[in-house]
Design a protein around this motif. Structure first.
Motif, PDB file in Angstrom:
ATOM      1  N   THR A  54      -1.040   9.216   2.728  1.00 64.74           N
ATOM      2  CA  THR A  54      -1.166   7.746   2.730  1.00 64.74           C
ATOM      3  C   THR A  54      -1.814   7.335   4.049  1.00 64.74           C
ATOM      4  O   THR A  54      -2.085   8.184   4.903  1.00 64.74           O
ATOM      5  CB  THR A  54       0.217   7.023   2.651  1.00 64.74           C
ATOM      6  OG1 THR A  54       0.914   7.272   3.875  1.00 64.74           O
ATOM      7  CG2 THR A  54       1.055   7.472   1.479  1.00 64.74           C
TER       8      THR A  54
ATOM      9  N   GLN B 251       0.853  -1.212   0.000  1.00 62.94           N
ATOM     10  CA  GLN B 251       0.000   0.000   0.000  1.00 62.94           C
ATOM     11  C   GLN B 251       0.879   1.249   0.000  1.00 62.94           C
ATOM     12  O   GLN B 251       2.107   1.163   0.049  1.00 62.94           O
ATOM     13  CB  GLN B 251      -0.883   0.005   1.253  1.00 62.94           C
ATOM     14  CG  GLN B 251      -0.055   0.046   2.542  1.00 62.94           C
ATOM     15  CD  GLN B 251      -0.918   0.031   3.788  1.00 62.94           C
ATOM     16  OE1 GLN B 251      -1.768  -0.834   3.923  1.00 62.94           O
ATOM     17  NE2 GLN B 251      -0.703   0.958   4.699  1.00 62.94           N
TER      18      GLN B 251
ATOM     19  N   TYR C  80       9.855   7.654  15.978  1.00 59.56           N
ATOM     20  CA  TYR C  80       9.909   7.768  14.513  1.00 59.56           C
ATOM     21  C   TYR C  80      11.034   8.718  14.103  1.00 59.56           C
ATOM     22  O   TYR C  80      11.842   8.402  13.225  1.00 59.56           O
ATOM     23  CB  TYR C  80       8.552   8.266  14.006  1.00 59.56           C
ATOM     24  CG  TYR C  80       8.439   8.333  12.501  1.00 59.56           C
ATOM     25  CD1 TYR C  80       8.136   7.184  11.765  1.00 59.56           C
ATOM     26  CD2 TYR C  80       8.617   9.530  11.807  1.00 59.56           C
ATOM     27  CE1 TYR C  80       8.022   7.235  10.378  1.00 59.56           C
ATOM     28  CE2 TYR C  80       8.510   9.590  10.427  1.00 59.56           C
ATOM     29  CZ  TYR C  80       8.199   8.444   9.712  1.00 59.56           C
ATOM     30  OH  TYR C  80       8.097   8.498   8.344  1.00 59.56           O
TER      31      TYR C  80
HETATM   32  P1  NAD Z   1       1.949   3.016   5.016  1.00 57.10           P
HETATM   33  O1  NAD Z   1       1.618   2.759   6.447  1.00 57.10           O
HETATM   34  O2  NAD Z   1       0.829   3.161   4.049  1.00 57.10           O
HETATM   35  O3  NAD Z   1       2.928   1.880   4.470  1.00 57.10           O
HETATM   36  C1  NAD Z   1       3.936   1.289   5.231  1.00 57.10           C
HETATM   37  C2  NAD Z   1       4.187  -0.097   4.680  1.00 57.10           C
HETATM   38  O4  NAD Z   1       5.201  -0.758   5.447  1.00 57.10           O
HETATM   39  C3  NAD Z   1       2.917  -0.979   4.781  1.00 57.10           C
HETATM   40  O5  NAD Z   1       2.745  -1.672   3.559  1.00 57.10           O
HETATM   41  C4  NAD Z   1       3.251  -1.940   5.900  1.00 57.10           C
HETATM   42  O6  NAD Z   1       2.597  -3.182   5.798  1.00 57.10           O
HETATM   43  C5  NAD Z   1       4.771  -2.069   5.705  1.00 57.10           C
HETATM   44  N1  NAD Z   1       5.435  -2.633   6.878  1.00 57.10           N
HETATM   45  C6  NAD Z   1       5.369  -2.211   8.170  1.00 57.10           C
HETATM   46  N2  NAD Z   1       6.095  -3.035   8.955  1.00 57.10           N
HETATM   47  C7  NAD Z   1       6.642  -3.979   8.141  1.00 57.10           C
HETATM   48  C8  NAD Z   1       7.489  -5.080   8.358  1.00 57.10           C
HETATM   49  N3  NAD Z   1       7.908  -5.432   9.599  1.00 57.10           N
HETATM   50  N4  NAD Z   1       7.889  -5.818   7.288  1.00 57.10           N
HETATM   51  C9  NAD Z   1       7.455  -5.503   6.045  1.00 57.10           C
HETATM   52  N5  NAD Z   1       6.633  -4.483   5.778  1.00 57.10           N
HETATM   53  C10 NAD Z   1       6.235  -3.729   6.817  1.00 57.10           C
HETATM   54  O7  NAD Z   1       2.862   4.312   5.005  1.00 57.10           O
HETATM   55  P2  NAD Z   1       3.594   5.084   3.810  1.00 57.10           P
HETATM   56  O8  NAD Z   1       3.260   6.510   3.965  1.00 57.10           O
HETATM   57  O9  NAD Z   1       3.363   4.416   2.508  1.00 57.10           O
HETATM   58  O10 NAD Z   1       5.115   4.910   4.280  1.00 57.10           O
HETATM   59  C11 NAD Z   1       6.124   4.281   3.493  1.00 57.10           C
HETATM   60  C12 NAD Z   1       7.484   4.766   3.970  1.00 57.10           C
HETATM   61  O11 NAD Z   1       7.594   6.155   3.704  1.00 57.10           O
HETATM   62  C13 NAD Z   1       7.704   4.601   5.467  1.00 57.10           C
HETATM   63  O12 NAD Z   1       9.053   4.232   5.718  1.00 57.10           O
HETATM   64  C14 NAD Z   1       7.438   5.986   6.007  1.00 57.10           C
HETATM   65  O13 NAD Z   1       8.094   6.236   7.223  1.00 57.10           O
HETATM   66  C15 NAD Z   1       7.992   6.822   4.875  1.00 57.10           C
HETATM   67  N6  NAD Z   1       7.497   8.208   4.854  1.00 57.10           N
HETATM   68  C16 NAD Z   1       6.171   8.457   4.627  1.00 57.10           C
HETATM   69  C17 NAD Z   1       5.737   9.778   4.620  1.00 57.10           C
HETATM   70  C18 NAD Z   1       4.320  10.141   4.354  1.00 57.10           C
HETATM   71  O14 NAD Z   1       3.969  11.304   4.563  1.00 57.10           O
HETATM   72  N7  NAD Z   1       3.478   9.245   3.898  1.00 57.10           N
HETATM   73  C19 NAD Z   1       6.649  10.815   4.862  1.00 57.10           C
HETATM   74  C20 NAD Z   1       7.973  10.514   5.109  1.00 57.10           C
HETATM   75  C21 NAD Z   1       8.390   9.185   5.091  1.00 57.10           C
END
Ligand code: NAD
Length: 254
Positions: A195, A21, A160
């Motif tokens: 997201t 996702q 985080y």
């Molecule tokens: P999200 O919660 O939609 O997706 C996170 C994904 O990581 C999910 O598919 C989840 O199942 C997977 N995951 C969690 N633990 C896991 C594990 N132990 N093994 C395998 N998969 C695992 O969030 P997102 O926004 O898509 O985040 C993706 C990345 O981007 C993350 O590292 C997040 O910190 C980073 N990020 C997101 C944002 C934002 O604003 N969305 C900003 C900065 C950084």
């Protein structure tokens, strides 16, 4: 070289962690759209079926593998499965991540461990597995998905922030150590991108206040990371290593 050739990934093999996702799903899609065969890695492979079907329907190649980044044996098995199905990995996107919202005085040791185990230790295990295989072959690109919260402070998400700050350092040390093997390691530090990780928060008053504080006054779309991801994954970024590219609508300028 034409711009489209610079970013072309035809013949390359990529793996994306946390691909079920959010940003991971988008990263997998954009890599596939630009020619890479993509291993979609997630804890539950049934959650990957729709994405796999979508990539294949547009002429791409995708293969689902089970991966829990907190489990070293699972990381090894996922890399074996991905390379067995698609061939040696050229590109690995370290995307899986979790967050909890709690002040540091209230965070339990278990909550701390969960965030650090996924975002930092997990990213290390994945990068190490990727780095070992890529170093043997003398080429590869690892992209760590960091965060602006690795470079700025936000109250209420201490574990985080700490995990992403550590991940930034991991990007740079890995880059320094793997350069002699021809392996590049870079990061993307997204600002707020819409997201599941932040959807509930942006529906609150505090979320609205934060949104208005972003210089662009809006949350980003996952597609707005496409260009940066392709830059770091492809030969367009051939002289880049140890860089973290910030994509944040101006958030860090505040
Ligand atoms: P999200 O919660 O939609 O997706 C996170 C994904 O990581 C999910 O598919 C989840 O199942 C997977 N995951 C969690 N633990 C896991 C594990 N132990 N093994 C395998 N998969 C695992 O969030 P997102 O926004 O898509 O985040 C993706 C990345 O981007 C993350 O590292 C997040 O910190 C980073 N990020 C997101 C944002 C934002 O604003 N969305 C900003 C900065 C950084």
């Amino acid at each position: 070289m034409k711009g489209s050739d610079l970013f072309d990934l035809t013949g390359k093999v990529a793996l994306v962690t946390g691909a079920s996702q959010g940003l991971g799903a988008r990263f997998a899609e954009v890599l596939a759209e630009n020619g890479a065969a993509v291993a979609l890695a997630a804890r539950q492979t049934d959650k990957l079926e729709t994405l796999k079907a979508r990539i294949e329907a547009s002429g791409g190649t995708a293969h689902a593998v089970a991966l829990d980044v907190t489990d070293e044996a699972s990381v090894a098995a996922a890399f074996d499965a991905a390379e067995g199905a698609l061939g040696p990995l050229d590109i690995v996107i370290n995307n899986a991540g979790v967050a909890i919202s709690k002040g540091l005085l209230d965070v339990t040791a278990e909550e701390w461990d969960k965030v650090l185990d996924t975002n930092l230790r997990g990213a290390f295990l994945v990068a190490q597995a990727a780095g070992r295989r890529m170093a043997e072959r003398g080429a590869g690109s690892i992209v760590n998905i960091e965060s602006v919260l690795g470079y700025s402070v936000m109250k209420g998400v201490g574990p985080y922030c700490a995990s992403k700050g550590g991940l930034g350092q991991l990007t740079r040390v890995l880059a320094a150590e793997l350069a002699r093997f021809g392996v590049r390691v870079n990061g993307i530090a997204p600002g707020y991108i819409g997201t599941d990780i932040n959807r509930d928060f942006f529906a609150t008053e505090a979320g609205e206040k934060l949104r208005k504080s972003i210089p662009f006054r809006r949350v980003g779309e996952p597609e707005e990371l496409d260009g940066t991801l392709l830059l770091l994954a492809s030969k367009a970024g051939s002289y880049m290593t140890g860089s973290t590219v910030v994509v944040d609508g101006g958030f860090l300028t505040r």
